[in-house]
Design a protein around this motif. Structure first.
Motif, short mmCIF file in Angstrom:
data_model
loop_
_atom_site.label_atom_id
_atom_site.label_comp_id
_atom_site.label_asym_id
_atom_site.label_seq_id
_atom_site.Cartn_x
_atom_site.Cartn_y
_atom_site.Cartn_z
N PRO A 91 -22.31 6.39 3.31
CA PRO A 91 -21.97 6.64 1.67
C PRO A 91 -20.46 6.04 1.38
O PRO A 91 -19.53 6.19 2.42
CB PRO A 91 -21.96 7.97 1.66
N PRO A 92 -20.26 5.49 0.38
CA PRO A 92 -18.79 4.81 0.16
C PRO A 92 -17.81 5.99 0.31
O PRO A 92 -16.58 5.48 0.90
CB PRO A 92 -18.99 4.35 -1.33
N GLN A 93 -18.00 6.97 -0.08
CA GLN A 93 -16.78 8.16 -0.08
C GLN A 93 -16.49 8.59 1.50
O GLN A 93 -15.53 9.13 1.57
CB GLN A 93 -17.43 9.36 -1.01
N LEU A 94 -17.18 8.05 2.25
CA LEU A 94 -16.86 8.08 3.62
C LEU A 94 -16.28 7.20 4.30
O LEU A 94 -15.48 7.30 5.44
CB LEU A 94 -18.16 8.53 4.69
N VAL A 95 -15.92 6.02 3.62
CA VAL A 95 -15.41 4.87 4.46
C VAL A 95 -13.72 4.96 4.10
O VAL A 95 -13.39 4.96 2.78
CB VAL A 95 -16.21 3.47 3.87
N PRO A 96 -12.98 4.99 4.91
CA PRO A 96 -11.58 4.97 4.78
C PRO A 96 -11.05 3.81 4.31
O PRO A 96 -11.38 2.51 4.37
CB PRO A 96 -11.03 5.24 6.34
N SER A 97 -10.12 4.17 3.34
CA SER A 97 -9.48 2.89 2.54
C SER A 97 -8.34 2.50 3.23
O SER A 97 -7.97 1.15 3.20
CB SER A 97 -8.89 3.40 1.14
N GLY A 98 -7.67 3.33 4.05
CA GLY A 98 -6.43 3.04 4.86
C GLY A 98 -5.33 3.82 4.83
O GLY A 98 -4.94 4.54 5.41
N PRO A 99 -4.90 3.80 3.31
CA PRO A 99 -3.90 4.86 3.07
C PRO A 99 -3.99 6.23 3.26
O PRO A 99 -3.22 7.16 3.71
CB PRO A 99 -3.47 4.58 1.47
N ASP A 100 -5.56 6.49 3.12
CA ASP A 100 -5.89 8.06 3.26
C ASP A 100 -5.63 8.44 4.85
O ASP A 100 -5.44 9.63 5.16
CB ASP A 100 -7.20 8.22 2.99
N PHE A 101 -5.53 7.56 5.69
CA PHE A 101 -5.36 7.86 7.15
C PHE A 101 -3.98 7.97 7.61
O PHE A 101 -3.59 8.78 8.39
CB PHE A 101 -5.85 6.79 8.17
N THR A 102 -3.03 7.69 6.83
CA THR A 102 -1.62 7.41 7.03
C THR A 102 -0.84 8.60 5.96
O THR A 102 0.61 8.83 6.29
CB THR A 102 -0.79 6.28 6.86
N ALA A 103 -1.49 9.06 5.08
CA ALA A 103 -0.74 10.01 4.15
C ALA A 103 -0.51 11.35 4.59
O ALA A 103 -0.99 11.71 5.68
CB ALA A 103 -1.87 10.31 2.99
N ASP A 104 0.59 11.57 3.94
CA ASP A 104 1.12 12.80 4.49
C ASP A 104 0.35 14.10 3.88
O ASP A 104 0.51 14.02 2.69
CB ASP A 104 2.75 13.09 4.16
N ARG A 105 -0.41 14.92 4.68
CA ARG A 105 -1.08 15.98 4.14
C ARG A 105 -0.38 17.46 3.80
O ARG A 105 -0.95 18.20 3.08
CB ARG A 105 -2.34 16.35 5.08
#
Length: 455
Positions: A91-105
Protein backbone atom coordinates in the motif's frame (compact mmCIF):
# COMPACT_ATOMS: atom_id res chain seq x y z
CA UNK A 1 28.36 -16.17 16.78
CA UNK A 2 25.44 -13.75 17.15
CA UNK A 3 21.99 -15.29 16.65
CA UNK A 4 20.11 -14.26 13.52
CA UNK A 5 17.44 -11.66 14.20
CA UNK A 6 15.25 -11.20 11.14
CA UNK A 7 13.70 -7.97 12.38
CA UNK A 8 17.05 -6.32 13.13
CA UNK A 9 18.46 -7.48 9.79
CA UNK A 10 15.59 -6.19 7.66
CA UNK A 11 15.27 -2.97 9.61
CA UNK A 12 18.97 -2.25 9.12
CA UNK A 13 18.76 -3.09 5.43
CA UNK A 14 15.72 -0.86 4.82
CA UNK A 15 17.23 2.01 6.80
CA UNK A 16 20.37 1.87 4.66
CA UNK A 17 18.28 2.01 1.48
CA UNK A 18 15.90 4.76 2.53
CA UNK A 19 18.54 7.07 3.98
CA UNK A 20 20.52 6.90 0.74
CA UNK A 21 20.18 10.35 -0.93
CA UNK A 22 19.05 8.65 -4.12
CA UNK A 23 16.00 7.01 -2.52
CA UNK A 24 13.47 9.89 -2.88
CA UNK A 25 14.23 10.18 -6.60
CA UNK A 26 13.42 6.54 -7.33
CA UNK A 27 10.09 5.80 -9.05
CA UNK A 28 7.37 4.85 -6.61
CA UNK A 29 7.09 1.35 -8.10
CA UNK A 30 10.79 0.73 -7.47
CA UNK A 31 10.55 1.89 -3.86
CA UNK A 32 7.45 -0.25 -3.27
CA UNK A 33 9.17 -3.31 -4.74
CA UNK A 34 12.20 -2.78 -2.50
CA UNK A 35 9.93 -2.87 0.55
CA UNK A 36 8.01 -5.91 -0.75
CA UNK A 37 11.21 -7.90 -1.31
CA UNK A 38 11.98 -7.57 2.39
CA UNK A 39 8.76 -9.03 3.76
CA UNK A 40 9.27 -11.19 6.86
CA UNK A 41 7.27 -14.26 7.88
CA UNK A 42 7.33 -15.30 11.53
CA UNK A 43 6.78 -18.81 12.94
CA UNK A 44 3.21 -17.89 13.91
CA UNK A 45 2.45 -17.24 10.19
CA UNK A 46 2.54 -13.49 10.64
CA UNK A 47 3.70 -11.27 7.77
CA UNK A 48 5.69 -8.12 8.55
CA UNK A 49 7.13 -5.18 6.61
CA UNK A 50 9.37 -2.33 7.75
CA UNK A 51 8.13 0.81 6.05
CA UNK A 52 6.93 4.38 6.39
CA UNK A 53 7.83 6.37 9.51
CA UNK A 54 10.63 3.82 10.12
CA UNK A 55 8.11 1.49 11.77
CA UNK A 56 6.84 -2.06 11.35
CA UNK A 57 3.53 -3.16 9.84
CA UNK A 58 1.73 -6.48 10.20
CA UNK A 59 -0.78 -7.93 7.75
CA UNK A 60 -4.23 -9.01 8.82
CA UNK A 61 -4.61 -12.52 7.34
CA UNK A 62 -8.38 -12.10 7.06
CA UNK A 63 -8.72 -8.93 4.99
CA UNK A 64 -5.12 -8.38 3.89
CA UNK A 65 -4.81 -4.92 5.44
CA UNK A 66 -1.48 -3.83 6.90
CA UNK A 67 -1.55 -2.44 10.44
CA UNK A 68 1.10 -0.33 12.10
CA UNK A 69 2.34 -2.79 14.72
CA UNK A 70 5.33 -2.95 17.02
CA UNK A 71 7.42 -6.07 16.30
CA UNK A 72 7.60 -8.97 18.76
CA UNK A 73 10.21 -9.03 21.52
CA UNK A 74 10.36 -12.83 21.80
CA UNK A 75 13.89 -13.91 20.71
CA UNK A 76 12.54 -17.16 19.23
CA UNK A 77 10.01 -15.29 17.13
CA UNK A 78 12.65 -12.86 15.92
CA UNK A 79 15.26 -15.51 15.16
CA UNK A 80 12.66 -17.65 13.40
CA UNK A 81 11.63 -14.85 11.03
CA UNK A 82 12.48 -15.44 7.38
CA UNK A 83 12.31 -13.31 4.24
CA UNK A 84 9.50 -14.46 1.94
CA UNK A 85 8.12 -13.46 -1.45
CA UNK A 86 4.40 -12.71 -1.46
CA UNK A 87 2.11 -11.50 -4.20
CA UNK A 88 0.31 -8.72 -2.34
CA UNK A 89 1.10 -5.16 -3.35
CA UNK A 90 2.58 -2.65 -0.94
CA UNK A 91 0.00 0.00 0.00
CA UNK A 92 1.27 3.52 -0.76
CA UNK A 93 1.08 4.55 2.89
CA UNK A 94 3.68 1.89 3.77
CA UNK A 95 6.32 3.10 1.32
CA UNK A 96 8.92 5.37 2.96
CA UNK A 97 9.38 8.81 1.44
CA UNK A 98 12.85 9.35 2.88
CA UNK A 99 12.42 12.31 5.26
CA UNK A 100 10.12 10.17 7.44
CA UNK A 101 13.12 7.96 8.29
CA UNK A 102 15.41 10.77 9.39
CA UNK A 103 12.82 12.90 11.19
CA UNK A 104 13.22 13.57 14.88
CA UNK A 105 10.34 11.85 16.67
CA UNK A 106 10.99 13.75 19.88
CA UNK A 107 10.21 12.23 23.26
CA UNK A 108 7.15 10.38 24.57
CA UNK A 109 7.83 11.46 28.15
CA UNK A 110 5.20 13.29 30.13
CA UNK A 111 5.90 16.42 32.15
CA UNK A 112 5.90 14.64 35.49
CA UNK A 113 9.40 14.04 36.79
CA UNK A 114 11.71 15.88 34.37
CA UNK A 115 10.80 19.58 34.46
CA UNK A 116 10.48 21.84 31.46
CA UNK A 117 13.94 23.49 31.25
CA UNK A 118 14.29 26.88 32.91
CA UNK A 119 15.30 28.69 29.73
CA UNK A 120 12.12 27.50 28.00
CA UNK A 121 9.81 28.57 30.80
CA UNK A 122 11.45 32.00 30.85
CA UNK A 123 10.94 32.43 27.11
CA UNK A 124 7.27 31.52 27.48
CA UNK A 125 6.96 33.78 30.53
CA UNK A 126 8.25 36.71 28.45
CA UNK A 127 5.73 35.98 25.70
CA UNK A 128 2.91 35.75 28.21
CA UNK A 129 3.94 38.91 30.09
CA UNK A 130 3.75 40.86 26.82
CA UNK A 131 0.05 39.94 26.54
CA UNK A 132 -0.95 41.61 29.81
CA UNK A 133 -3.13 44.60 29.15
CA UNK A 134 -4.51 43.34 25.85
CA UNK A 135 -8.14 44.38 25.62
CA UNK A 136 -10.78 41.67 25.18
CA UNK A 137 -12.56 44.11 22.88
CA UNK A 138 -9.61 43.90 20.48
CA UNK A 139 -8.98 40.20 20.98
CA UNK A 140 -12.23 38.56 22.15
CA UNK A 141 -12.08 35.04 23.43
CA UNK A 142 -14.58 32.52 22.08
CA UNK A 143 -14.82 28.76 21.72
CA UNK A 144 -13.33 26.09 23.98
CA UNK A 145 -10.82 28.46 25.59
CA UNK A 146 -13.55 30.79 26.83
CA UNK A 147 -14.53 28.48 29.67
CA UNK A 148 -10.94 28.04 30.79
CA UNK A 149 -9.92 31.68 31.15
CA UNK A 150 -11.45 34.56 33.09
CA UNK A 151 -13.82 36.93 31.27
CA UNK A 152 -11.29 39.77 31.15
CA UNK A 153 -8.60 37.66 29.47
CA UNK A 154 -7.86 38.40 25.81
CA UNK A 155 -7.26 35.75 23.15
CA UNK A 156 -3.44 36.17 22.92
CA UNK A 157 -3.15 34.40 26.28
CA UNK A 158 -5.21 31.55 24.85
CA UNK A 159 -2.96 31.50 21.77
CA UNK A 160 0.08 30.83 23.95
CA UNK A 161 -1.73 28.22 26.03
CA UNK A 162 -3.30 26.51 23.04
CA UNK A 163 0.04 26.27 21.24
CA UNK A 164 1.65 24.65 24.28
CA UNK A 165 -1.16 22.12 24.57
CA UNK A 166 -1.13 21.37 20.84
CA UNK A 167 2.62 20.90 20.68
CA UNK A 168 2.90 18.70 23.79
CA UNK A 169 3.07 14.97 23.01
CA UNK A 170 1.38 14.12 26.33
CA UNK A 171 0.07 17.17 28.26
CA UNK A 172 0.25 15.59 31.73
CA UNK A 173 2.08 18.03 33.99
CA UNK A 174 3.33 18.02 37.54
CA UNK A 175 1.01 20.19 39.61
CA UNK A 176 3.96 22.46 40.45
CA UNK A 177 5.23 22.82 36.89
CA UNK A 178 6.33 26.42 36.33
CA UNK A 179 5.07 26.38 32.74
CA UNK A 180 1.52 26.00 34.10
CA UNK A 181 1.77 28.12 37.24
CA UNK A 182 2.48 31.25 35.20
CA UNK A 183 -1.06 30.96 33.76
CA UNK A 184 -2.67 30.90 37.22
CA UNK A 185 -3.67 34.58 37.19
CA UNK A 186 -5.58 34.13 33.92
CA UNK A 187 -7.59 31.00 34.74
CA UNK A 188 -11.29 31.04 35.54
CA UNK A 189 -11.24 27.65 37.26
CA UNK A 190 -8.77 25.04 38.49
CA UNK A 191 -7.18 22.87 35.86
CA UNK A 192 -8.33 19.24 35.70
CA UNK A 193 -6.27 16.70 37.59
CA UNK A 194 -5.62 15.30 41.03
CA UNK A 195 -3.38 16.24 43.94
CA UNK A 196 -0.22 15.40 41.98
CA UNK A 197 -0.80 15.84 38.26
CA UNK A 198 -2.70 18.15 35.93
CA UNK A 199 -4.20 15.79 33.36
CA UNK A 200 -4.86 18.26 30.58
CA UNK A 201 -6.81 17.74 27.37
CA UNK A 202 -4.90 18.59 24.20
CA UNK A 203 -5.79 21.62 22.15
CA UNK A 204 -6.78 20.82 18.60
CA UNK A 205 -5.45 22.56 15.54
CA UNK A 206 -9.04 23.71 15.00
CA UNK A 207 -8.90 25.51 18.36
CA UNK A 208 -5.89 27.52 17.17
CA UNK A 209 -7.43 28.18 13.78
CA UNK A 210 -10.60 29.50 15.44
CA UNK A 211 -8.64 32.25 17.19
CA UNK A 212 -7.29 33.42 13.84
CA UNK A 213 -10.48 32.92 11.86
CA UNK A 214 -12.64 34.93 14.25
CA UNK A 215 -10.45 38.03 13.88
CA UNK A 216 -10.35 37.76 10.08
CA UNK A 217 -14.13 37.45 9.79
CA UNK A 218 -14.58 40.36 12.21
CA UNK A 219 -12.66 42.56 9.78
CA UNK A 220 -9.34 42.59 11.64
CA UNK A 221 -6.98 40.36 9.65
CA UNK A 222 -3.86 42.02 11.10
CA UNK A 223 -5.02 41.12 14.61
CA UNK A 224 -5.46 37.57 13.38
CA UNK A 225 -1.97 37.61 11.93
CA UNK A 226 -0.56 38.81 15.27
CA UNK A 227 -2.23 35.86 16.99
CA UNK A 228 -0.66 33.47 14.48
CA UNK A 229 2.73 35.13 14.98
CA UNK A 230 2.35 34.55 18.71
CA UNK A 231 1.58 30.87 18.08
CA UNK A 232 4.73 30.57 15.96
CA UNK A 233 6.80 32.35 18.59
CA UNK A 234 5.49 30.05 21.31
CA UNK A 235 6.31 26.99 19.22
CA UNK A 236 9.81 28.34 18.64
CA UNK A 237 10.22 28.95 22.37
CA UNK A 238 9.57 25.33 23.32
CA UNK A 239 11.00 23.42 20.36
CA UNK A 240 14.27 22.54 22.11
CA UNK A 241 12.36 20.31 24.56
CA UNK A 242 11.90 16.98 22.74
CA UNK A 243 8.45 16.54 24.32
CA UNK A 244 7.30 19.52 22.26
CA UNK A 245 9.73 19.42 19.36
CA UNK A 246 8.04 17.52 16.47
CA UNK A 247 4.91 19.66 16.40
CA UNK A 248 6.67 22.82 17.56
CA UNK A 249 9.03 22.45 14.59
CA UNK A 250 6.13 21.85 12.19
CA UNK A 251 3.81 24.70 13.23
CA UNK A 252 5.87 27.65 11.90
CA UNK A 253 5.92 26.07 8.42
CA UNK A 254 2.18 25.44 8.60
CA UNK A 255 1.38 29.09 9.31
CA UNK A 256 4.23 30.71 7.32
CA UNK A 257 1.95 31.99 4.49
CA UNK A 258 -0.09 33.90 7.08
CA UNK A 259 3.01 35.49 8.57
CA UNK A 260 4.50 36.35 5.18
CA UNK A 261 1.16 37.40 3.67
CA UNK A 262 1.72 35.05 0.76
CA UNK A 263 -1.16 32.59 1.21
CA UNK A 264 -4.91 32.59 0.82
CA UNK A 265 -5.59 31.84 4.48
CA UNK A 266 -7.47 35.09 5.10
CA UNK A 267 -9.72 34.44 2.12
CA UNK A 268 -10.22 30.85 3.27
CA UNK A 269 -11.23 32.06 6.74
CA UNK A 270 -14.32 33.68 5.24
CA UNK A 271 -15.42 30.19 4.16
CA UNK A 272 -15.07 28.89 7.72
CA UNK A 273 -12.39 27.62 10.06
CA UNK A 274 -12.36 24.19 8.47
CA UNK A 275 -11.00 25.64 5.22
CA UNK A 276 -8.11 27.23 7.11
CA UNK A 277 -7.50 24.05 9.10
CA UNK A 278 -7.17 22.05 5.88
CA UNK A 279 -4.75 24.65 4.50
CA UNK A 280 -2.56 24.42 7.59
CA UNK A 281 -2.67 20.62 7.57
CA UNK A 282 -1.62 20.57 3.90
CA UNK A 283 1.63 22.28 4.93
CA UNK A 284 2.41 19.94 7.80
CA UNK A 285 5.45 17.75 7.09
CA UNK A 286 4.30 14.23 6.28
CA UNK A 287 6.47 12.66 8.99
CA UNK A 288 4.54 14.49 11.74
CA UNK A 289 1.53 12.35 12.61
CA UNK A 290 -1.49 14.30 13.80
CA UNK A 291 -4.82 13.21 15.20
CA UNK A 292 -6.36 15.93 13.02
CA UNK A 293 -5.17 14.15 9.87
CA UNK A 294 -6.30 10.68 10.87
CA UNK A 295 -7.41 9.84 14.42
CA UNK A 296 -7.05 6.13 13.60
CA UNK A 297 -3.46 6.37 12.39
CA UNK A 298 -2.63 8.59 15.35
CA UNK A 299 -4.02 5.95 17.71
CA UNK A 300 -1.89 3.26 16.06
CA UNK A 301 1.25 5.35 16.52
CA UNK A 302 0.37 5.99 20.17
CA UNK A 303 -0.05 2.25 20.83
CA UNK A 304 3.27 1.64 19.07
CA UNK A 305 4.91 4.17 21.40
CA UNK A 306 3.31 2.50 24.43
CA UNK A 307 4.67 -0.91 23.45
CA UNK A 308 8.11 0.63 22.98
CA UNK A 309 7.93 2.33 26.39
CA UNK A 310 7.21 -1.08 27.93
CA UNK A 311 10.28 -2.60 26.29
CA UNK A 312 12.02 -2.91 29.66
CA UNK A 313 9.72 -5.78 30.68
CA UNK A 314 11.01 -7.96 27.84
CA UNK A 315 14.16 -8.50 29.91
CA UNK A 316 11.92 -10.11 32.52
CA UNK A 317 10.44 -12.52 29.98
CA UNK A 318 7.17 -10.62 29.52
CA UNK A 319 5.66 -9.58 26.17
CA UNK A 320 5.43 -5.78 25.86
CA UNK A 321 2.73 -6.11 23.18
CA UNK A 322 0.47 -8.23 25.37
CA UNK A 323 1.02 -6.01 28.41
CA UNK A 324 0.26 -2.89 26.37
CA UNK A 325 -3.03 -4.42 25.21
CA UNK A 326 -3.85 -5.37 28.79
CA UNK A 327 -3.16 -1.83 30.07
CA UNK A 328 -5.27 -0.43 27.25
CA UNK A 329 -8.04 -2.75 28.43
CA UNK A 330 -7.59 -1.47 32.00
CA UNK A 331 -8.07 2.14 30.88
CA UNK A 332 -11.07 1.28 28.74
CA UNK A 333 -12.65 -0.79 31.51
CA UNK A 334 -12.30 2.09 33.96
CA UNK A 335 -13.58 4.86 31.71
CA UNK A 336 -15.40 3.71 28.57
CA UNK A 337 -15.64 -0.07 27.91
CA UNK A 338 -17.89 0.39 24.89
CA UNK A 339 -15.31 2.55 23.18
CA UNK A 340 -13.34 -0.62 22.39
CA UNK A 341 -15.63 -1.33 19.44
CA UNK A 342 -14.27 1.78 17.71
CA UNK A 343 -10.68 0.72 18.35
CA UNK A 344 -10.66 -2.90 17.20
CA UNK A 345 -10.44 -2.10 13.46
CA UNK A 346 -7.22 -0.14 14.07
CA UNK A 347 -5.37 -2.89 15.91
CA UNK A 348 -3.50 -5.81 14.40
CA UNK A 349 -5.14 -9.24 14.86
CA UNK A 350 -3.09 -10.24 17.91
CA UNK A 351 -3.60 -7.00 19.85
CA UNK A 352 -7.27 -6.94 18.86
CA UNK A 353 -7.74 -10.45 20.26
CA UNK A 354 -5.88 -9.69 23.49
CA UNK A 355 -7.82 -6.49 24.10
CA UNK A 356 -11.12 -8.28 23.55
CA UNK A 357 -10.46 -11.29 25.79
CA UNK A 358 -8.97 -9.21 28.62
CA UNK A 359 -11.95 -6.86 28.55
CA UNK A 360 -14.54 -9.63 28.50
CA UNK A 361 -12.96 -12.26 30.79
CA UNK A 362 -12.73 -11.10 34.44
CA UNK A 363 -10.46 -14.06 35.22
CA UNK A 364 -7.98 -13.52 32.38
CA UNK A 365 -4.37 -13.76 33.64
CA UNK A 366 -3.36 -10.54 31.87
CA UNK A 367 -5.64 -8.63 34.22
CA UNK A 368 -2.85 -9.18 36.69
CA UNK A 369 -1.09 -6.32 34.89
CA UNK A 370 -3.84 -3.87 35.78
CA UNK A 371 -3.23 -1.04 38.26
CA UNK A 372 -4.30 -1.93 41.76
CA UNK A 373 -5.16 0.18 44.81
CA UNK A 374 -3.08 0.03 47.94
CA UNK A 375 0.29 -0.30 46.24
CA UNK A 376 1.61 3.12 47.28
CA UNK A 377 2.91 3.51 50.85
CA UNK A 378 1.28 6.38 52.75
CA UNK A 379 -1.35 6.78 50.00
CA UNK A 380 -3.84 3.92 50.48
CA UNK A 381 -6.29 5.31 47.92
CA UNK A 382 -3.70 5.58 45.16
CA UNK A 383 -3.20 2.88 42.54
CA UNK A 384 0.08 1.43 41.34
CA UNK A 385 1.23 -1.02 38.72
CA UNK A 386 2.36 -4.50 39.81
CA UNK A 387 6.02 -4.48 40.86
CA UNK A 388 7.01 -6.46 37.74
CA UNK A 389 5.92 -3.48 35.62
CA UNK A 390 7.80 -0.84 37.59
CA UNK A 391 10.07 1.10 35.23
CA UNK A 392 13.76 0.79 36.09
CA UNK A 393 14.54 4.52 36.17
CA UNK A 394 13.10 8.01 36.05
CA UNK A 395 13.33 8.39 32.28
CA UNK A 396 11.56 5.07 31.67
CA UNK A 397 8.82 5.99 34.13
CA UNK A 398 8.26 9.37 32.47
CA UNK A 399 8.11 7.64 29.07
CA UNK A 400 5.58 5.07 30.30
CA UNK A 401 3.41 7.78 31.88
CA UNK A 402 3.59 9.94 28.75
CA UNK A 403 2.91 7.17 26.24
CA UNK A 404 0.08 5.75 28.34
CA UNK A 405 -1.54 9.18 28.63
CA UNK A 406 -1.06 9.89 24.91
CA UNK A 407 -2.66 6.54 24.08
CA UNK A 408 -5.62 7.42 26.27
CA UNK A 409 -6.03 10.78 24.54
CA UNK A 410 -5.77 9.07 21.15
CA UNK A 411 -8.50 6.51 21.82
CA UNK A 412 -10.72 9.21 23.31
CA UNK A 413 -10.33 11.23 20.12
CA UNK A 414 -10.96 8.20 17.91
CA UNK A 415 -14.03 7.03 19.82
CA UNK A 416 -15.51 10.44 20.66
CA UNK A 417 -15.04 9.87 24.41
CA UNK A 418 -14.55 12.77 26.82
CA UNK A 419 -11.10 12.85 28.42
CA UNK A 420 -11.42 11.95 32.13
CA UNK A 421 -10.45 14.85 34.41
CA UNK A 422 -8.41 12.66 36.74
CA UNK A 423 -6.46 10.94 34.01
CA UNK A 424 -6.35 7.32 32.88
CA UNK A 425 -5.77 4.37 35.18
CA UNK A 426 -2.42 3.32 33.70
CA UNK A 427 -0.79 6.74 33.54
CA UNK A 428 -2.05 7.61 37.03
CA UNK A 429 -0.56 4.39 38.40
CA UNK A 430 2.92 5.47 37.23
CA UNK A 431 2.85 8.86 38.97
CA UNK A 432 4.23 7.61 42.27
CA UNK A 433 7.30 6.22 40.52
CA UNK A 434 8.15 9.88 39.81
CA UNK A 435 6.73 12.11 42.53
CA UNK A 436 9.06 10.81 45.24
CA UNK A 437 11.96 12.43 43.37
CA UNK A 438 12.65 16.15 43.64
CA UNK A 439 12.01 18.32 40.64
CA UNK A 440 15.08 19.56 38.79
CA UNK A 441 16.38 22.67 40.64
CA UNK A 442 16.39 26.07 39.04
CA UNK A 443 19.85 27.33 38.08
CA UNK A 444 21.45 29.09 41.05
CA UNK A 445 18.56 28.23 43.40
CA UNK A 446 18.78 25.63 46.14
CA UNK A 447 15.87 24.03 47.91
CA UNK A 448 12.19 24.02 46.83
CA UNK A 449 10.92 26.63 44.44
CA UNK A 450 9.26 29.18 46.76
CA UNK A 451 7.15 30.84 44.08
CA UNK A 452 5.42 27.67 42.88
CA UNK A 453 2.01 26.60 43.99
CA UNK A 454 -0.64 24.08 43.16
CA UNK A 455 -3.62 25.57 41.32
Amino acid sequence: MRQWDGFDAIEGDVRTMVTDPRWPALPFAARAQAVALRTLATPDDGLWRFGAHARWYRQDPVDGRWHLSHPPADPLMRSGARVVQIASAVPPQLVPSGPDFTADRGSVQGFVGPDVPFEITERVRDLLAAQRGRRPEDFPLHGPFAGLFAAEVASPVAAVWGTLMWCAYAPAFDGNEVLLSMFGEFLARPLPGDEWVRWLPPASLGDLVALYGERVRAGHPEAGRRLVALMAATAEAVRTDPRFRPRASALPAMVAPVLHRTGQDAAAAHHGDDAVRHAWLSRCPSHVTLSESSPGDHFQHAVYDLVRALGFIARKGADPRAVAASLLAADLSAHAPRAADRLYPWLDPELRHILHVVLTDPAHPLRGCWPRAGGVPDFPSASALPSALHPPDRASAAALLGSAYATGLAWCRLSGTEVPERGFATAAAVVHRLTHERDDPLPGVSGPHPHLRHF
